[in-house]
Design a protein around this motif. Structure first.
Motif, PDB file in Angstrom:
ATOM      1  N   ILE A 266       0.629  -1.338 -10.192  1.00  0.00           N
ATOM      2  CA  ILE A 266       0.313  -0.384  -9.124  1.00  0.00           C
ATOM      3  C   ILE A 266      -1.175  -0.417  -8.799  1.00  0.00           C
ATOM      4  N   ILE A 267      -2.011  -0.541  -9.822  1.00  0.00           N
ATOM      5  CA  ILE A 267      -3.460  -0.621  -9.588  1.00  0.00           C
ATOM      6  C   ILE A 267      -3.802  -1.881  -8.814  1.00  0.00           C
ATOM      7  N   ASN A 268      -3.163  -3.003  -9.164  1.00  0.00           N
ATOM      8  CA  ASN A 268      -3.447  -4.274  -8.489  1.00  0.00           C
ATOM      9  C   ASN A 268      -3.031  -4.250  -7.030  1.00  0.00           C
ATOM     10  N   THR A 269      -1.888  -3.643  -6.740  1.00  0.00           N
ATOM     11  CA  THR A 269      -1.358  -3.678  -5.375  1.00  0.00           C
ATOM     12  C   THR A 269      -1.906  -2.575  -4.485  1.00  0.00           C
ATOM     13  N   SER A 270      -2.676  -1.655  -5.014  1.00  0.00           N
ATOM     14  CA  SER A 270      -3.182  -0.544  -4.206  1.00  0.00           C
ATOM     15  C   SER A 270      -4.705  -0.599  -4.074  1.00  0.00           C
ATOM     16  N   VAL A 271      -5.432  -0.171  -5.085  1.00  0.00           N
ATOM     17  CA  VAL A 271      -6.883  -0.034  -4.953  1.00  0.00           C
ATOM     18  C   VAL A 271      -7.632  -1.338  -5.169  1.00  0.00           C
ATOM     19  N   CYS A 272      -6.958  -2.372  -5.694  1.00  0.00           N
ATOM     20  CA  CYS A 272      -7.626  -3.657  -5.867  1.00  0.00           C
ATOM     21  C   CYS A 272      -7.481  -4.569  -4.655  1.00  0.00           C
ATOM     22  N   ALA A 273      -6.723  -4.152  -3.677  1.00  0.00           N
ATOM     23  CA  ALA A 273      -6.477  -4.992  -2.505  1.00  0.00           C
ATOM     24  C   ALA A 273      -7.704  -5.046  -1.604  1.00  0.00           C
ATOM     25  N   THR A 274      -7.830  -6.163  -0.891  1.00  0.00           N
ATOM     26  CA  THR A 274      -8.948  -6.317   0.047  1.00  0.00           C
ATOM     27  C   THR A 274      -8.891  -5.299   1.170  1.00  0.00           C
ATOM     28  N   ALA A 275      -7.691  -4.960   1.599  1.00  0.00           N
ATOM     29  CA  ALA A 275      -7.543  -3.980   2.675  1.00  0.00           C
ATOM     30  C   ALA A 275      -8.092  -2.624   2.260  1.00  0.00           C
ATOM     31  N   PHE A 276      -7.890  -2.244   1.001  1.00  0.00           N
ATOM     32  CA  PHE A 276      -8.407  -0.953   0.537  1.00  0.00           C
ATOM     33  C   PHE A 276      -9.936  -0.955   0.548  1.00  0.00           C
ATOM     34  N   HIS A 277     -10.547  -2.043   0.120  1.00  0.00           N
ATOM     35  CA  HIS A 277     -12.012  -2.113   0.112  1.00  0.00           C
ATOM     36  C   HIS A 277     -12.568  -2.066   1.538  1.00  0.00           C
TER      37      HIS A 277
END
Length: 419
Positions: A266-277
């Motif tokens: 869940i951490i990888n697919t949410s806040v680690c994504a380029t779109a989130f940054h």
């Protein structure tokens, strides 16, 4: 026996109707020369110590209890299970449409699932699902067979009710997952929010990481086309970023299920994504950077106005000096503010940044560090003085994952007693 001999009489009355399932024990004392005096009280509401003085018979309460399951609970769960079957049929009809379904239709189906999930949770956790009936020593002797039979029936009813509920929960979870992963369904932020909340209520968060990945990578169906045409999704766009509130709710559900690999996914697919940054930069950094870019123009305008109010030097020199001073002040205070924001560590508990991590990266990935910190707090010891003693394989995997992310788990210099 003489005329003053006393007798103790006892009777068991079963109420029928609205209070079905509640027994009343009646007691009365008689003598050979007196009329019977009757007193009664439901077992579930025995008299207090003060009230017992007004009764000639004072029953002793023991710790043994008898649980009587209400048949209405099973009926309610059976009705909910039938409603789940109807909902599944409606969902399949929705997905059999040759065109892409509207978002409102999908939201209504998921909200119906969510309402059924709340209903199942309420009837399963309702205090009326079972009643505790306190018994007396006389009851244990006179009605031992009936008590054992009622206890066996109660246990069987509880097992049946739990099986019915688990079957309904599985069907609800599968129905929602079938709706969301269908290629014709576009996963909007509202649909994602309802789905995460639904799976959290049901206690089935195993599919959350996959759905979060589909939110950013699933092809977008074009409405009104038959056959349906799809547009490739851009996982790096701003619209593909998972909202932080939804990511936190999904992580909470994964922590409650004690599933460490799911938490990391869940951490990888949410806040680690380029779109989130990119979304974070756009929402929280673009406006300050735009204002900072206008600082020289505003400083020069202000300096030219200040130079008018002096006569010790030429206006051009006064303007240049004031302009340089204003820029120096803004640059100095701005730099101090940026350093203070990016190096703040009061919110850190067990996970900190490794030495040498750039300040811009610390600010950009703070949500990632906070989530890993939550996972570490849930898997490690709660006592601060025992931190660092974890030897579980999951803990070793979490420590390795943290190190690969440029963070440190349980920095020795920050542990209690190691300052």
């Amino acid at each position: 026996m003489g005329p003053g001999t006393r007798f103790l009489h006892r009777a068991r009355v079963q109420l029928v109707g609205a209070n079905s399932g509640v027994d009343i024990i009646c007691f009365w004392r008689t003598t050979s020369a007196s009329r019977p005096r009757l007193s009664y009280r439901p077992i579930s509401t025995l008299p207090s110590k003060r009230e017992q003085h007004s009764y000639r018979f004072k029953p002793r309460v023991v710790k043994q209890t008898l649980r009587i399951n209400h048949p209405s609970t099973q009926n309610a769960e059976l009705q909910a299970l039938q409603r789940v079957d109807e909902l599944l049929a409606d969902a399949l009809k929705l997905l059999q449409s040759p065109t892409a379904p509207k978002e409102t239709s999908v939201v209504e189906s998921l909200e119906t699932c969510e309402g059924l999930a709340k209903y199942l949770k309420s009837i399963f956790e309702s205090p009326n699902a079972s009643e505790e009936v306190k018994s007396t020593p006389a009851m244990d002797l006179l009605f031992l067979d009936e008590q054992n039979e009622a206890h066996r029936n109660s246990q069987s009813a509880v097992i049946v009710a739990a099986a019915i509920r688990n079957q309904a929960v599985e069907k609800l979870s599968d129905t929602a997952y079938t709706i969301v992963v269908d290629p014709k369904v576009f996963i909007s932020p509202r649909i994602l929010e309802i789905y995460v909340n639904l799976q959290s209520l049901l206690g089935r968060p195993d599919t959350l990481s996959h759905v979060l990945s589909l939110y950013a990578n699933k092809p977008v169906p074009q409405p009104g086309t038959a056959p349906i045409k799809y547009t490739a999704a851009n996982p790096a766009s701003l619209a593909a970023a998972v909202p932080i509130q939804i990511a936190n709710e999904a992580l909470t559900a994964a922590i409650q299920s004690n599933n460490l690999p799911l938490c990391l996914d869940i951490i990888n697919t949410s806040v680690c994504a380029t779109a989130f940054h990119r979304t974070k930069i756009f929402k929280r950094a673009v406006i300050p950077l735009f204002g900072f870019s206008l600082t020289p123009l505003a400083a020069y305008t202000l300096a030219s106005q200040i130079s008018v109010y002096q006569d010790t030097m030429s206006p051009e020199m006064a303007t240049n000096i004031a302009f340089a001073g204003i820029l120096a002040y803004v640059a100095l205070t701005g730099t101090i503010g940026v350093v203070a924001v990016t190096t703040a560590n009061d919110q850190m508990d067990r996970v900190t940044w490794a030495t040498g991590t750039p300040l811009r990266e610390r600010w950009l990935r703070e949500e990632e560090r906070a989530m890993i910190d939550r996972v570490a707090g849930a898997w490690g010891f709660k006592e601060t003085w025992r931190r660092g003693e974890e030897e579980d394989p999951d803990w070793a995997a979490l420590r390795e994952f943290t190190g690969l992310r440029g963070m440190v788990l349980d920095r020795v210099a920050l542990m209690e007693g190691m300052e």
